[in-house]
Design an enzyme around this catalytic site. Structure first.
Site: not given
Length: 302
Positions: A48-49, A111, A137, A142, A165, A207
């Site tokens: 993501t980052t 989605y 994850y 999100r 994560k 993380i």
């Protein structure tokens, strides 16, 4: 036989620097070298980052290859290869494995989402298709969906699914997860501000977003815990809490990319729909950096 941990301590969810809408590999290489010199335990690329959602297929593959080559086995490289399309996730994962990544990070489908039954089948099919460890994850804020405890129990039984994560932010849920799956699944905090609380009940590390900016300090925090200095690690967690929160003053990775630009590590350039912060937000972020002894090195930051 207990599964082997990909890492213990701090992994940096590394940013992807851009310049003129292309990946700035000169800046990226310098950032990677600094991360390792400062003692981080692993690198997560295309998370993501790292703005993975806006990387083209070619860019995604190239940056994984570059990271593996640049890191050169100094620490494990974890490649984000998740997708809401199972077939594409497998395709990316096989490429990352062939490129030499040490592990794969797989986010829950977004989605289109899925049922928990579909989620388990999705992750199991990916893990069956690859020979590297898979880190799940869980970030429902999100993706719009979360991994249930029952799904975690099923997934923990897979030999290639070794860790998760956990970025749900739900301490009670993560406590239950560690209680029921802690012997079969390593848990990493996905939120900097919850690291030591989670490690105190069995998590194996973090993380991190903040470790882009303060790799030595975040690494020291988790290392102190792992070495038995519980009081020191707790003190580090409390001391860093303000800058940890500042990294999320608006949507990640906008603040951390801006902070890295302020410190001269890269351009502030991001890809839409991410946009630069306002002057007011920049001023607040710069003030927090200065409070931690990180003075902006480039002109124009107030």
């Amino acid at each position: 036989m207990k599964k082997k941990a990909v890492f213990r301590g701090t992994a940096t969810a590394i940013i992807t620097p851009f310049r003129d809408d292309a990946i700035d590999y000169e800046a990226f290489g310098a950032i990677l070298d600094n991360q390792i010199a400062c003692g981080v335990d692993a690198i997560v690329v295309c998370g993501t980052t790292g703005e993975a959602a806006t990387l083209s297929d070619r860019e995604h593959r190239e940056i994984v290859e570059y990271t593996v080559d640049k890191v050169a086995h100094r620490v494990p490289v974890i490649a984000g290869t998740g997708s809401n399309d199972c077939a594409y996730a497998i395709e990316l994962s096989r490429h990352a494995c062939s490129a030499g990544a040490d592990a794969l990070l797989h986010v829950t489908p977004y989605y289109n989402k899925t049922s928990q039954r579909g989620l388990v089948r999705h992750f199991e099919k990916i893990a069956d298709a690859c020979d590297k460890p898979v880190i799940l994850y869980n970030v429902p804020s999100r993706t719009g969906m979360a991994i249930s405890l029952e799904a975690y129990k099923a997934l923990a039984a897979h030999p290639n699914i070794v860790a998760t994560k956990e970025a749900s932010g739900n301490l009670s849920f993560i406590t239950e997860l560690l209680a029921c799956c802690g012997d079969e699944l390593y848990v990493y905090s996905g939120n900097d501000d919850q690291t030591i609380p989670l490690m105190s009940i069995g998590a194996s590390g973090l993380i991190s977003v903040l470790s882009n900016v303060m790799p030595a300090e975040v690494s020291r925090m988790t290392r102190r815990f792992l070495e038995g200095d519980l009081k020191g690690s707790a003190a580090d967690q409390l001391r860093l809490i303000e800058i940890m929160n500042a990294m999320f003053m608006t949507v990640n990775p906008i603040p951390v990319k801006t902070a890295m630009a302020m410190l001269g590590a890269c351009s502030v350039e991001m890809r839409l729909p991410l946009a630069e912060m306002s002057d007011s937000e920049n001023g607040k972020l710069a003030a927090v950096l200065r409070k931690y002894g990180l003075s902006p090195k480039t002109e124009g930051w107030t």
